[in-house]
Design an enzyme around this catalytic site. Structure first.
Site, PDB file in Angstrom:
ATOM      1  N   SER A   7       0.798  -1.092   0.399  1.00  0.00           N
ATOM      2  CA  SER A   7       0.078   0.331   0.113  1.00  0.00           C
ATOM      3  C   SER A   7       0.761   1.283   0.335  1.00  0.00           C
ATOM      4  O   SER A   7       1.407   1.334   1.269  1.00  0.00           O
ATOM      5  CB  SER A   7      -0.993   0.144   1.379  1.00  0.00           C
ATOM      6  N   HIS A  32      -1.660  -1.365  -4.305  1.00  0.00           N
ATOM      7  CA  HIS A  32      -2.949  -0.655  -3.889  1.00  0.00           C
ATOM      8  C   HIS A  32      -2.901   0.442  -3.293  1.00  0.00           C
ATOM      9  O   HIS A  32      -1.416   0.916  -2.685  1.00  0.00           O
ATOM     10  CB  HIS A  32      -3.083  -2.055  -2.283  1.00  0.00           C
ATOM     11  N   ASP A  34      -4.812   3.360  -1.627  1.00  0.00           N
ATOM     12  CA  ASP A  34      -5.759   4.288  -0.983  1.00  0.00           C
ATOM     13  C   ASP A  34      -6.646   5.142  -1.344  1.00  0.00           C
ATOM     14  O   ASP A  34      -5.454   6.652  -1.144  1.00  0.00           O
ATOM     15  CB  ASP A  34      -5.446   3.727   0.321  1.00  0.00           C
ATOM     16  N   MET A  36      -9.348   7.898  -0.170  1.00  0.00           N
ATOM     17  CA  MET A  36      -9.973   8.400   0.467  1.00  0.00           C
ATOM     18  C   MET A  36     -10.230   9.869   0.393  1.00  0.00           C
ATOM     19  O   MET A  36     -10.145  11.025   0.271  1.00  0.00           O
ATOM     20  CB  MET A  36      -9.180   8.345   1.696  1.00  0.00           C
ATOM     21  N   HIS A  65      -8.693   0.826  -4.132  1.00  0.00           N
ATOM     22  CA  HIS A  65      -9.098   0.960  -2.768  1.00  0.00           C
ATOM     23  C   HIS A  65      -9.653   1.664  -2.393  1.00  0.00           C
ATOM     24  O   HIS A  65      -9.329   3.048  -1.743  1.00  0.00           O
ATOM     25  CB  HIS A  65      -8.342   0.352  -1.469  1.00  0.00           C
ATOM     26  N   MET A  67     -12.007   4.236  -1.139  1.00  0.00           N
ATOM     27  CA  MET A  67     -13.125   4.303   0.233  1.00  0.00           C
ATOM     28  C   MET A  67     -13.466   5.458  -0.082  1.00  0.00           C
ATOM     29  O   MET A  67     -13.314   6.761   0.725  1.00  0.00           O
ATOM     30  CB  MET A  67     -12.116   4.638   1.853  1.00  0.00           C
ATOM     31  N   MET A 136     -11.289  -5.958   5.953  1.00  0.00           N
ATOM     32  CA  MET A 136     -10.873  -4.207   6.560  1.00  0.00           C
ATOM     33  C   MET A 136     -10.500  -5.205   7.854  1.00  0.00           C
ATOM     34  O   MET A 136     -11.723  -5.773   8.533  1.00  0.00           O
ATOM     35  CB  MET A 136     -11.441  -3.904   7.001  1.00  0.00           C
ATOM     36  N   PHE A 142      -6.538   4.913   8.087  1.00  0.00           N
ATOM     37  CA  PHE A 142      -5.491   5.930   8.076  1.00  0.00           C
ATOM     38  C   PHE A 142      -4.500   4.327   7.935  1.00  0.00           C
ATOM     39  O   PHE A 142      -5.468   2.716   8.502  1.00  0.00           O
ATOM     40  CB  PHE A 142      -5.055   6.118   9.341  1.00  0.00           C
ATOM     41  N   ASP A 174      -6.927  -6.048   4.766  1.00  0.00           N
ATOM     42  CA  ASP A 174      -6.510  -4.910   4.955  1.00  0.00           C
ATOM     43  C   ASP A 174      -5.924  -4.371   6.132  1.00  0.00           C
ATOM     44  O   ASP A 174      -7.442  -3.796   6.454  1.00  0.00           O
ATOM     45  CB  ASP A 174      -6.612  -4.282   3.535  1.00  0.00           C
ATOM     46  N   GLY A 175      -4.870  -3.892   6.398  1.00  0.00           N
ATOM     47  CA  GLY A 175      -4.817  -3.614   7.788  1.00  0.00           C
ATOM     48  C   GLY A 175      -3.925  -3.729   9.094  1.00  0.00           C
ATOM     49  O   GLY A 175      -4.681  -5.598   9.334  1.00  0.00           O
ATOM     50  N   GLY A 176      -3.107  -3.843   9.255  1.00  0.00           N
ATOM     51  CA  GLY A 176      -2.724  -3.886  10.020  1.00  0.00           C
ATOM     52  C   GLY A 176      -1.983  -5.906   9.540  1.00  0.00           C
ATOM     53  O   GLY A 176      -1.148  -5.954  10.407  1.00  0.00           O
ATOM     54  N   GLY A 196       1.067  -1.446   4.291  1.00  0.00           N
ATOM     55  CA  GLY A 196       1.160  -0.453   3.811  1.00  0.00           C
ATOM     56  C   GLY A 196       2.431   0.084   5.173  1.00  0.00           C
ATOM     57  O   GLY A 196       3.734  -0.255   4.943  1.00  0.00           O
TER      58      GLY A 196
HETATM   59  C1  DX5 Z   1      -6.482   1.823   5.601  1.00  0.00           C
HETATM   60  C2  DX5 Z   1      -5.871   1.532   3.777  1.00  0.00           C
HETATM   61  C3  DX5 Z   1      -4.590   0.578   4.272  1.00  0.00           C
HETATM   62  C4  DX5 Z   1      -3.398   0.725   4.836  1.00  0.00           C
HETATM   63  C5  DX5 Z   1      -3.239  -0.218   5.318  1.00  0.00           C
HETATM   64  O1  DX5 Z   1      -7.988   2.659   5.350  1.00  0.00           O
HETATM   65  O2  DX5 Z   1      -7.168   1.154   3.421  1.00  0.00           O
HETATM   66  O3  DX5 Z   1      -4.816  -0.017   2.914  1.00  0.00           O
HETATM   67  O4  DX5 Z   1      -2.823   2.225   4.093  1.00  0.00           O
HETATM   68  O5  DX5 Z   1      -1.205   0.092   5.993  1.00  0.00           O
HETATM   69  P1  DX5 Z   1      -0.861  -0.693   7.319  1.00  0.00           P
HETATM   70  O6  DX5 Z   1      -1.003  -1.711   6.296  1.00  0.00           O
HETATM   71  O7  DX5 Z   1       0.267   0.470   7.929  1.00  0.00           O
HETATM   72  O8  DX5 Z   1      -1.769  -1.107   8.368  1.00  0.00           O
HETATM   73 ZN    ZN Z   2      -6.572  -0.102   1.106  1.00  0.00          ZN
END
Ligand code: DX5
Ligand code: ZN
Length: 224
Positions: A7, A32, A34, A36, A65, A67, A136, A142, A174-176, A196
């Site tokens: 990401s 990826h 993002d 937003m 992605h 959002m 997610m 974020f 996706d996320g963490g 990311g």
């Molecule tokens: C969050 C995004 C993710 C984000 C993941 O809203 O959709 O794609 O970039 O970042 P990490 O891997 O740092 O959690």
């Molecule tokens: Zn994402």
């Protein structure tokens, strides 16, 4: 084979081209992006011009992605900019089947994302029409947030639904995501891990991608 989709939200945008080259060297085949809108999520990130620049620079598949509340007017602009996988949120689309059809009509793969609190059952009727489901594992908005553990069980249940119904959509998380959970996510049935901060926050992004791929594809589990 479980794939890694780095990401770019966690990249240094001043060095974006170099950083994309690094993850490609590490074996990434997709990127990826993002997007937003400051409405669906409490943050604003990047949009069509960045996707255009990326597609001029790289052959990696651009996995966008969105959002975005009501993403329909933006599907074609992103496709024209070079996005070939477009993922929208179930929570952001009042006419989800129409949106998914529009994405596929453009010639892109259609993904649907679910926030952590949105149940899998909400996708029951749309599953045969999608190419990808994004689970997610943080509340979107974020990078750098803590992984929500219940995503692992949700992915396993989704993989079981896919097998029961003989469907072929891919499962993305996706996320963490990082070294501490990549193996478990692969075992749960995930096909694509978005990462990311664990990639671009590391001193060697190529090595970080390779490491995640190895963890997610242990030898005994390698699928053709
Ligand atoms: C969050 C995004 C993710 C984000 C993941 O809203 O959709 O794609 O970039 O970042 P990490 O891997 O740092 O959690
Ligand atoms: Zn994402």
């Amino acid at each position: 084979m479980v794939e890694i989709s780095p990401s770019i939200l966690a990249a240094d945008f001043v060095r974006l081209g170099e950083q994309v080259d690094e993850v490609e060297r590490g074996g990434a085949r997709m990127l990826h992006v993002d997007v937003m809108d400051g409405r669906f999520v409490p943050n604003i990130s990047i949009g069509v011009p960045v996707v255009e620049s990326l597609s001029r620079h790289t052959d990696l598949l651009l996995d966008c992605h969105l959002m975005v509340e009501g993403p329909d007017p933006y599907l074609r602009p992103f496709y024209r900019a070079g996005a070939r996988m477009l993922t929208v949120h179930q929570e952001a689309c009042p006419h989800l089947a129409r949106t998914v059809d529009a994405i596929r009509g453009l010639g892109a793969s259609a993904g649907v994302a679910l926030n952590p609190a949105t149940p899998l059952g909400s996708l029951e009727d749309i599953l045969p029409a999608v190419d990808l489901v994004l689970v997610m594992s943080v509340n979107p908005g974020f990078g750098g947030q803590r992984f929500i553990e219940s995503a692992v069980g949700k992915i396993a249940r989704l993989a079981a639904m896919r097998a029961d119904r003989g469907l072929r959509f891919r499962i993305q998380v996706d996320g963490g995501v990082g070294a501490g959970n990549a193996a478990r996510l692969g075992r749960a049935g995930c096909d694509i891990l978005v990462a990311g901060s664990s990639v671009f926050g590391s001193a060697d992004a190529a090595a970080a991608v390779r490491d995640l791929r190895e963890r997610a594809n242990p030898p005994a589990l390698v699928r053709a």
